[in-house]
Design an enzyme around this catalytic site. Sequence first.
Site, PDB file in Angstrom:
ATOM      1  N   SER A  40       0.819  -1.004   0.170  1.00  0.00           N
ATOM      2  CA  SER A  40       0.341   0.035  -0.041  1.00  0.00           C
ATOM      3  C   SER A  40       1.438   1.306   0.053  1.00  0.00           C
ATOM      4  O   SER A  40       2.344   1.148   0.534  1.00  0.00           O
ATOM      5  CB  SER A  40      -0.768   0.031   1.822  1.00  0.00           C
ATOM      6  N   GLU A  91      -2.647 -14.154   1.897  1.00  0.00           N
ATOM      7  CA  GLU A  91      -2.533 -13.531   2.818  1.00  0.00           C
ATOM      8  C   GLU A  91      -3.972 -13.833   3.246  1.00  0.00           C
ATOM      9  O   GLU A  91      -4.914 -14.100   4.128  1.00  0.00           O
ATOM     10  CB  GLU A  91      -2.882 -12.141   1.896  1.00  0.00           C
TER      11      GLU A  91
END
Lengths: 402, 359
Positions: A127, A242
Site C-alpha cells: 500500500s 494472505e
Amino acid sequence: MDLEYSAGHQAFRDEVREFLKGWPLKGDEAKRPQEEQEQIFRKRGIEAGYVYRAVPKQYGGSEQPSDAIKDRIIIEEFYAAGAPRDLMSQGAGLMVPTILEFGTEEQKERWIPPALTGEENWCQGYSEPGSGSDLASLQCQARLDGDEWVLNGQKIWTSSAQRAHMMFGLFRSEPDAKKHEGITYLLVPMDAKGIEVRPLREMGGGYEFNEVFFDDVRVPVSNTVGVRGQGWQISRATLVHERNLIGNPNMMREAFSDLLDLARSRTLNGRPANEDAGVRRRLAEIEGYVQTSQLSNMRQFTASNKGKMLEVMRPMMMNKVAGTDTMQMIMKCAYDLLGGDGVIAPTEDELDTWGRKTTSSGWVLQYIFSMGPSIAGGASNIQRNIIGERGYGLPRDLRRTS
Amino acid sequence: MDFGLSEEQEMLQETIRGFAQNECPTTRLRELFDEGEGHDPALWSALAEMGIAGLIVPEEHGGAGMEILDLALVAEVLGEFAIPGPFLGHSLAIRGVMLAASAAQQANLLPDLASGEMIATVALQEADAAWAPESWTARVRDGRLTGEKTIVSHAALADRILVGLDGGGLAWVDAKGQGVVIEDLGGIDRTRPVYKVRFEGAPAEVLEGGSGNAWQLVETAAVLLAADAFGSATKLIDLDVAYAMEREQFGQPIAQFQAIKHTVARIGTDIEPARALFWYAAHCQDAIEAEAGRAASVAKAHITDRAMNAARESVELHGGYGFTWECEVQMWFKRIMLDRSLLGTPDQWRERTAVMGEY
C-alpha cells in the site's frame, strides 16, 4: 459423503498426537525464553515431517508428499495442543510461497531458510498513501542504474516494518507502461541506506504499523523476483495466501468458544448472562455463521482435493469477507456483554500481547482489532466487488480512465 | 474424509433440475400458483416415476433406498423451482413410519407410499406455535384420535396423515375417513397449501416402534425446510442478477452500481456457503447421530432466516416491479416464508441450539 478418516489417516493422527506429547517442553528446556522454546519444537516438527511440509528439505522444510488430509490433521492437532507449527508470519506465510513459485535458485537458498525459522523477519511493501484499494496505481519508483535498482517514494500501513530485516514489495519500474504492466516485485533489505521507518499509532493505542520512506535506496538487481514488469501477477499469488491466512475457521471456532466463556462469566440483570434469552439467541445466531464457515471450508477442502476447484470458486471468494464479518459479530457481542467495563482502555501490557481475551480490557482491544482484518488484504467492500463481478458475472464499475 | 456429493447425487440433482426446467418452467409455475391448488397430478406422478416419492424407502419395500442427504438434495432443487406438490409432507410421513413403525407396519404401509399412488402428509404443529413434541396434546384412546393440528401441508389432497401425539408417539390416520375435519387456512405459499385438521374420534393406528423418535422426525423436517429455503434463495439470487443486468437507469444497467452489486454479494455470501450447512445437517441424520440435533437446529435457524432476508432484499432490488403480484420474486418469497415459519421460527431453533450446545 463420508466424514470418517481412513485407517491410515487415523493412525497418522495418533502418531501426531504422540509427537505432540512433547509440547510444552519439559525440564531445562522449559526454562528457556518462550521464543526459543518454540524454535526448538518447530525444528523437531520439521524433522518429524509435520512442519513446512510443502517446502523442500534443502531450504529448511520437511518436503513431504502432498496429502491434504494429513495437512488438515496436523493443523487440527497442533492447534488443539497450542503447539508451534509453520510460522504464520509475513515471511513464512507470504514471501516463502511466492519465492518458491517465482524465485531463482539463489533467492530460494538465501531467503527461505531464515524466514522459516523466524531469524529474519519480513514486511510487505504494497500500500501507498494514494494506492489502497486501487493498488495497481502505486507510484513508488524503481529506476535501473547499472546492476542496481534505485528506489524512491513511500509505502504505508506496513505492519511490523520496525522489526523487519527485509521487505518484499511492489515498485513502479516502467512509468510509461499500462498500470498493471509496469510493476516489479523486489526484495529490499530494511537496513539499506535511505530507508526510514516512521511508526503510525493505531486506534487501539499500539504501534504495529508504519510508514516507510525510500530516498535513493539502492538494491541489487538480483533481488528482482520473477520478470521485471510482472510484479502485479506475482503479487496476486501472494494475495491468495494472505486471504487464506485471514479467513481461518479454526480461529473463529476458538473465538466463539471464548465468547461462550465470557457470557458464562458476566451477569445481566442479576443473572448469569448465558441464561438470558436474548444473549442465548444472539450466541446461537453467531454459531450459525461459525458453523457455516467451518463447513464451507470443509466443502472447499474436499473439492480441491478432488481437483474440482472450479465448483467452489464462489464460496472461496467469500471466505475472507464472511470470516471477518463473523469475527466482528463475535467481538460486538463480547463488547455488549462487557457492559460498563467496555469503556476501560487496554493496558500497555495488553497492547504487547495483542489483547489476550482474559480481561475485559483485553476484549476491548480485540473489539477494536477486529476491524483490522476487514481492511487488510483487500477491504470488505472490494471483496464484495470481486464476488459480484467474478462470482456472479456482474459488470465492472464505471471507472475513470487516466 | 470426503465432504462432497457423489456422482450419483450430482446426477440426481441434475436429473430433477432438467425435469423441472422442462415440465415446470416459470410460465407453468405461474399458472399453478394462481390456481392455488398446490398440486399438479401429472407433475407428481412424473416425480414418483423418477423415484422421488419413495426416495428413502428401503428397496425391499419398493423404494429407492437412499439417504436423508439425497432427500435434502431433492428438496433443494424443488425449492429452486418452487415445485408445487406434496413432497414435504409425504417424505416426512415416510420418515416417521421408518422411525417409529413396527416391521409389520412398515411392510404394510411403505410400498403404497413409495410408489406415490398413496399420498401422505404429517400433522405435527398445534395451535399457539406448539410445534415441539413436548407440547403436542393430540391423543389416541381405544383406537380413536382426538385433537387439533394446524399448518398441515396438503391435508386436503392426502390419503393418509401421520399425526404427532401427546408424549411423542405417532399415529396413522385415514385422511378421508370419519372424524377428520379439514379446513383450508388460505396459506400464503400457493405452491404448498396448509390446513387445520380436527380429529374427532377418528380411527387411528398407533405406530408401535415407541415414542422416542418424535424429535428426529421434527429435525428431518427442519433439514428439508432449510434445504428448500436454500434452493429458493439461490433462485432469487439468479433472478436478481438477471434483472440487474437487464434493467437500466441513469443510462446504464443497474448492475453497474455498487449498491446493487454489493446487495447481490451480501446475500450471495449469506447463502452460498450455507449449502455446506444443510449438507452436514442431512448427513448427520444418516451417519452422525450425536450431532444431528444441533446441526438441524443451526441449519433451520440460519438458512431460513438468511433466505428470508435474501428474499426481502430481492424484492427491493426489483424496485416497484418487485412489489407486484406479476413479478416472480413473490412466489419464492412466500415459499421461504413457509420454510421459515413452519415447525419453529429461527428464534425458537436458536434457543434449542443454545440448549444442545450447553451455553
